[in-house]
Write a protein that holds these residues in place. Structure first.
Motif, PDB file in Angstrom:
ATOM      1  N   SER B  51       0.793  -1.220   0.000  1.00  0.00           N
ATOM      2  CA  SER B  51       0.000   0.000   0.000  1.00  0.00           C
ATOM      3  C   SER B  51       0.831   1.278   0.000  1.00  0.00           C
ATOM      4  CB  SER B  51      -0.968  -0.022   1.183  1.00  0.00           C
ATOM      5  OG  SER B  51      -0.336  -0.529   2.323  1.00  0.00           O
ATOM      6  N   LYS B 190      -4.733   0.478  12.412  1.00  0.00           N
ATOM      7  CA  LYS B 190      -5.058   1.195  11.166  1.00  0.00           C
ATOM      8  C   LYS B 190      -3.861   1.927  10.577  1.00  0.00           C
ATOM      9  CE  LYS B 190      -9.781   0.606  11.288  1.00  0.00           C
ATOM     10  NZ  LYS B 190     -10.437  -0.341  10.382  1.00  0.00           N
ATOM     11  N   LEU B 192      -0.941   2.299   7.967  1.00  0.00           N
ATOM     12  CA  LEU B 192      -1.194   2.020   6.543  1.00  0.00           C
ATOM     13  C   LEU B 192      -0.908   0.564   6.147  1.00  0.00           C
ATOM     14  CD1 LEU B 192      -2.141   3.396   3.930  1.00  0.00           C
ATOM     15  CD2 LEU B 192       0.267   3.704   3.342  1.00  0.00           C
ATOM     16  N   GLY B 193      -1.947  -0.109   5.724  1.00  0.00           N
ATOM     17  CA  GLY B 193      -1.816  -1.474   5.217  1.00  0.00           C
ATOM     18  C   GLY B 193      -1.542  -2.525   6.272  1.00  0.00           C
ATOM     19  N   CYS B 194      -1.604  -2.138   7.545  1.00  0.00           N
ATOM     20  CA  CYS B 194      -1.114  -3.022   8.616  1.00  0.00           C
ATOM     21  C   CYS B 194      -2.197  -3.838   9.314  1.00  0.00           C
ATOM     22  CB  CYS B 194      -0.356  -2.209   9.664  1.00  0.00           C
ATOM     23  SG  CYS B 194       1.279  -1.681   9.111  1.00  0.00           S
ATOM     24  N   PHE B 227      -6.474  11.140  12.542  1.00  0.00           N
ATOM     25  CA  PHE B 227      -7.690  10.484  12.049  1.00  0.00           C
ATOM     26  C   PHE B 227      -7.506   9.822  10.689  1.00  0.00           C
ATOM     27  CE2 PHE B 227      -8.930  14.491  14.235  1.00  0.00           C
ATOM     28  CZ  PHE B 227      -9.143  13.918  15.478  1.00  0.00           C
ATOM     29  N   THR B 228      -6.252   9.687  10.215  1.00  0.00           N
ATOM     30  CA  THR B 228      -6.029   9.013   8.933  1.00  0.00           C
ATOM     31  C   THR B 228      -5.066   7.842   9.132  1.00  0.00           C
ATOM     32  OG1 THR B 228      -4.030  10.108   8.086  1.00  0.00           O
ATOM     33  CG2 THR B 228      -6.111  11.324   7.890  1.00  0.00           C
ATOM     34  N   SER B 229      -4.798   7.122   8.045  1.00  0.00           N
ATOM     35  CA  SER B 229      -4.012   5.898   8.120  1.00  0.00           C
ATOM     36  C   SER B 229      -2.590   6.061   7.588  1.00  0.00           C
ATOM     37  CB  SER B 229      -4.705   4.817   7.283  1.00  0.00           C
ATOM     38  OG  SER B 229      -4.773   5.236   5.927  1.00  0.00           O
ATOM     39  N   VAL B 230      -2.277   7.210   6.966  1.00  0.00           N
ATOM     40  CA  VAL B 230      -1.066   7.257   6.152  1.00  0.00           C
ATOM     41  C   VAL B 230       0.173   7.551   7.005  1.00  0.00           C
ATOM     42  CG1 VAL B 230       0.056   8.286   4.145  1.00  0.00           C
ATOM     43  CG2 VAL B 230      -2.400   7.861   4.119  1.00  0.00           C
ATOM     44  N   TYR B 235       8.947  11.462   5.610  1.00  0.00           N
ATOM     45  CA  TYR B 235       8.831  12.833   5.097  1.00  0.00           C
ATOM     46  C   TYR B 235       8.631  13.872   6.200  1.00  0.00           C
ATOM     47  CZ  TYR B 235       8.736  11.331   0.212  1.00  0.00           C
ATOM     48  OH  TYR B 235       9.059  10.828  -1.020  1.00  0.00           O
ATOM     49  N   PRO B 291       3.379   9.045  -3.787  1.00  0.00           N
ATOM     50  CA  PRO B 291       2.089   9.665  -4.129  1.00  0.00           C
ATOM     51  C   PRO B 291       1.046   9.505  -3.029  1.00  0.00           C
ATOM     52  CG  PRO B 291       2.848   8.229  -5.917  1.00  0.00           C
ATOM     53  CD  PRO B 291       3.811   8.052  -4.785  1.00  0.00           C
ATOM     54  N   ASN B 292       1.080   8.369  -2.328  1.00  0.00           N
ATOM     55  CA  ASN B 292       0.020   8.160  -1.338  1.00  0.00           C
ATOM     56  C   ASN B 292       0.206   9.010  -0.082  1.00  0.00           C
ATOM     57  OD1 ASN B 292       2.088   6.825  -0.128  1.00  0.00           O
ATOM     58  ND2 ASN B 292       1.031   4.865   0.088  1.00  0.00           N
ATOM     59  N   LEU B 295      -2.408  11.695  -0.279  1.00  0.00           N
ATOM     60  CA  LEU B 295      -3.841  11.395  -0.349  1.00  0.00           C
ATOM     61  C   LEU B 295      -4.644  12.089   0.754  1.00  0.00           C
ATOM     62  CD1 LEU B 295      -3.742   7.609  -1.346  1.00  0.00           C
ATOM     63  CD2 LEU B 295      -4.590   9.498  -2.728  1.00  0.00           C
TER      64      LEU B 295
END
Lengths: 119, 530
Positions: B51, B190, B192-194, B227-230, B235, B291-292, B295
């Protein structure tokens, strides 16, 4: 989390049902997959990347967005260019150049430590 | 076995379809083995690699470059790495990345006319790994979580049992050898992808008699917009961090200052961030490289370079820690005959020691250990000959598999305790014995209650087994963390802030009902000392 399966765009390929790593979708009536287990969505955006019709939208929040949110509104997502934007960014889809061809990030030096006072 | 059980036979079974699992399957198939790969999700999208984008610890076969690559991380890793393993992983990674270009036709970018191989884009990488292993004859069963290992009469691992969730049926695979490439454990945070990384393989391995190593190196937390997964922490090296009132959060940073962020989140609940140290050119490169990463910002209308936005820390546990199933031979064999471990399911101490930020070292380890394990498992299976298919098989799964008195608890209650005792920064991240001990006692009680809980079948079994795996994982983590009364690498203790030369060893941990630890001499260092 996954918030939208666009009935008008969906081509009933069921790819999303296959590729979702947490099995969020079920086959739906009339060939349109349904979001059957939204709470299992891990917000990884992989279904969007694999949807050949740009019919799916994953909001970045790890909780459902409220009713009436623009992130559930297909016309807003289409007109703002957000629908299908991840697939465009990674260069997947006919006639596109794979994003991997360009993927050279910045050199990462030592991380900045926030100073006590900003100049 | 019920009549609906799918009964299969293979030389080698691979559990897990991320980078380690696909490289293992590829290598075993090329060595002549008949291979079945089982993924609890979908091979090609499952797990943290698929992901996102990830760096790769790729170096040219130049002695000076290789030496510098190894030396650069030794202090960070508490000098627990094995130099010989580091060298063979660098060599294997070089070979694999070149094969990815020539045989899987991965579209590497060109820098000065030369393919740039110090990173891969996850969706592209894993899509190509899937088609590559299919071309080599590997049979893939997606949406097919393993639920337990099968052993023969003398305890050699000889197959797996599991469930096909989209067919609502069970399966059994009889095999000459089994490779666990099931990933680490991020406790359904949550990140990313985990969420597919729930430590299942470690539980299966322990039930068969295998040991863990380095489980104290398990307190990785990644930075994500709130509140997000990324969780793309790298970075944030361009970030300035602020308190909720807009004043600078002194000492905060993505590397070497993340605990300051954790402490402020505990104190005030809010930390703001702005990526104001990136030049316009670096900003452009960030969008190409990951890129993600953008998002959440693009979709929430945030300009991360000029706006202040709230961030959080998500638990990445042993996905970006280094603990896992103990490896005892060059072919990634475990202490149990017939059982191999690769990728994040295995300990990464051999190449990372006591610290990894994830990313490039983990991805190099995944593809290399997968290759080693695939080769080893194929050879082991071949050595069994025809006898492999005539063995009587017994399941070794316990919690959720064997019947109990049904007075205990189930998945939901166990997950609640995980959220309470493992996710919080003041328990797992900022570690102190005074908080670890009661948390461990709570987890021990949950384990006993799960043990006494109901037996699950069919589609209910994988979820219950995942809950048991997470509880077991957390108990090994805290038991090891308490045993290491010093600060080394990522395993820091508030009350023991210094490195203790007398604790220059690895820690093996094991057991299911009663846990134990054992110091293990550091290998592969010649005359080097801490």
């Amino acid at each position: 989390m996954i918030e939208l399966v666009s009935e008008s765009r969906c081509v009933s390929c069921d790819v999303c049902i296959a590729v979702c790593p947490t099995n969020v979708f079920d086959a739906g009536p009339g060939g349109i997959p349904v979001i059957a287990r939204q709470s299992d969505c891990q917000t990884c955006f992989m279904c969007e990347a694999h949807c050949p019709a740009d019919a799916l939208f994953v909001a970045p929040q790890t909780h459902p967005v409220p009713d009436g949110s623009p992130l559930r509104d297909e016309s807003h997502l289409a007109s703002s260019g957000l629908l299908g934007s991840y697939r465009r960014e990674i260069g997947w889809g006919r006639g596109r150049r794979p994003g991997a061809r360009l993927a050279v990030g910045p050199e990462l030096g030592r991380a900045r430590i926030t100073p006590a006072a900003l100049s | 076995m019920s009549s609906s059980t799918l009964d299969l036979t293979a030389d080698v079974v691979v559990a897990g379809g991320g980078p380690a699992g696909t490289w293992a399957a590829l290598t075993a198939a090329v060595a002549g083995a008949d291979v079945i790969l089982l993924d609890k999700g979908y091979c090609g999208t499952s797990g943290p690699t698929a992901s996102g984008g990830t760096g790769v610890w790729y170096t040219r076969p130049d002695p000076a470059e290789r030496e510098a690559a190894m030396a650069s991380r030794e202090a960070l890793g508490g000098f627990l790495q094995d130099r010989r393993w580091m060298a063979r992983v660098l060599e294997q990674t070089y070979e694999n990345m070149n094969r990815l270009e020539t045989e899987a036709r991965y579209p590497f970018p060109l820098v000065d006319g030369v393919p740039y191989k110090r990173g891969v884009q996850g969706p592209e990488y894993m899509r190509r790994m899937r088609s590559w292993i299919k071309r080599k004859g590997v049979r893939i069963l997606d949406h097919s979580p393993v639920t337990e290992l099968l052993v023969d009469g003398i305890g050699t691992v000889a197959g797996v049992r599991g469930h096909r969730r989209q067919q609502a049926g069970d399966y059994r695979v009889r095999a000459g050898a089994v490779i666990l490439a099931t990933g680490g454990c991020a406790f359904l945070s949550k990140a990313l992808g985990c969420d597919v990384a729930t430590g299942d393989g470690a539980l299966f391995a322990a039930e068969a008699g295998a040991e863990m190593s380095g489980m104290e190196f398990s307190n990785a937390y990644g930075i994500a917009p709130a509140f997000t997964s990324v969780t793309k922490t790298a970075y944030y090296s361009f970030a300035t961090f602020f308190r909720g009132d807009g004043s600078p959060l002194a000492g905060a940073g993505s590397q070497g200052g993340r605990s300051v962020i954790a402490a402020e989140l505990l104190r005030a609940g809010t930390v703001l961030c702005r990526l104001d140290q990136a030049t316009p050119e670096q900003q452009r490169q960030m969008r190409l490289g990951q890129p993600n990463f953008f998002l959440p910002f693009d979709r929430l209308g945030i300009d991360p370079f000029t706006d202040r936005f709230p961030v959080t820390l998500l638990l990445e546990g042993t996905v970006r820690g280094t603990g896992g199933i103990r490896i005892v031979a060059d072919d990634c064999a475990t202490t149990v005959p017939g059982l191999y471990a690769a990728g994040d399911a295995a300990t990464r101490e051999l190449v990372c020691g006591a610290f990894t930020g994830g990313g490039s070292h983990n991805s190099a380890w995944a593809m290399s250990s997968g290759t080693f394990a695939g080769r080893g498992a194929a050879a082991f299976a071949a050595g069994l000959g025809a006898a492999a298919t005539r063995r009587k098989l017994t399941g070794v799964g316990e919690v959720g598999v064997t019947s109990a008195d049904e007075s205990g608890i189930g998945r939901a209650e166990a997950l609640e305790v995980i959220r309470r005792e493992v996710h919080p920064y003041d328990k797992n991240y900022l570690r102190n014995g005074s908080r670890l001990r009661p948390a461990l006692a709570e987890l021990d009680a949950v384990w006993d209650a799960l043990r006494g809980g109901a037996r699950a079948t069919g589609g209910d079994l994988p979820g219950l087994r995942q809950a048991a795996a997470m509880v077991a994982h957390a108990r090994w983590m805290y038991t090891s963390a308490l045993a290491r009364t010093e600060s080394r690498g990522m395993a820091r203790r508030e009350e023991f802030p210094e490195l203790d030369p007398n604790q220059y060893h690895r820690l093996t941990v094991g057991g299911l009902d009663t846990l134990w630890t054992r110091p293990e001499a550091v290998t592969g260092r010649g005359l080097a000392v801490a």
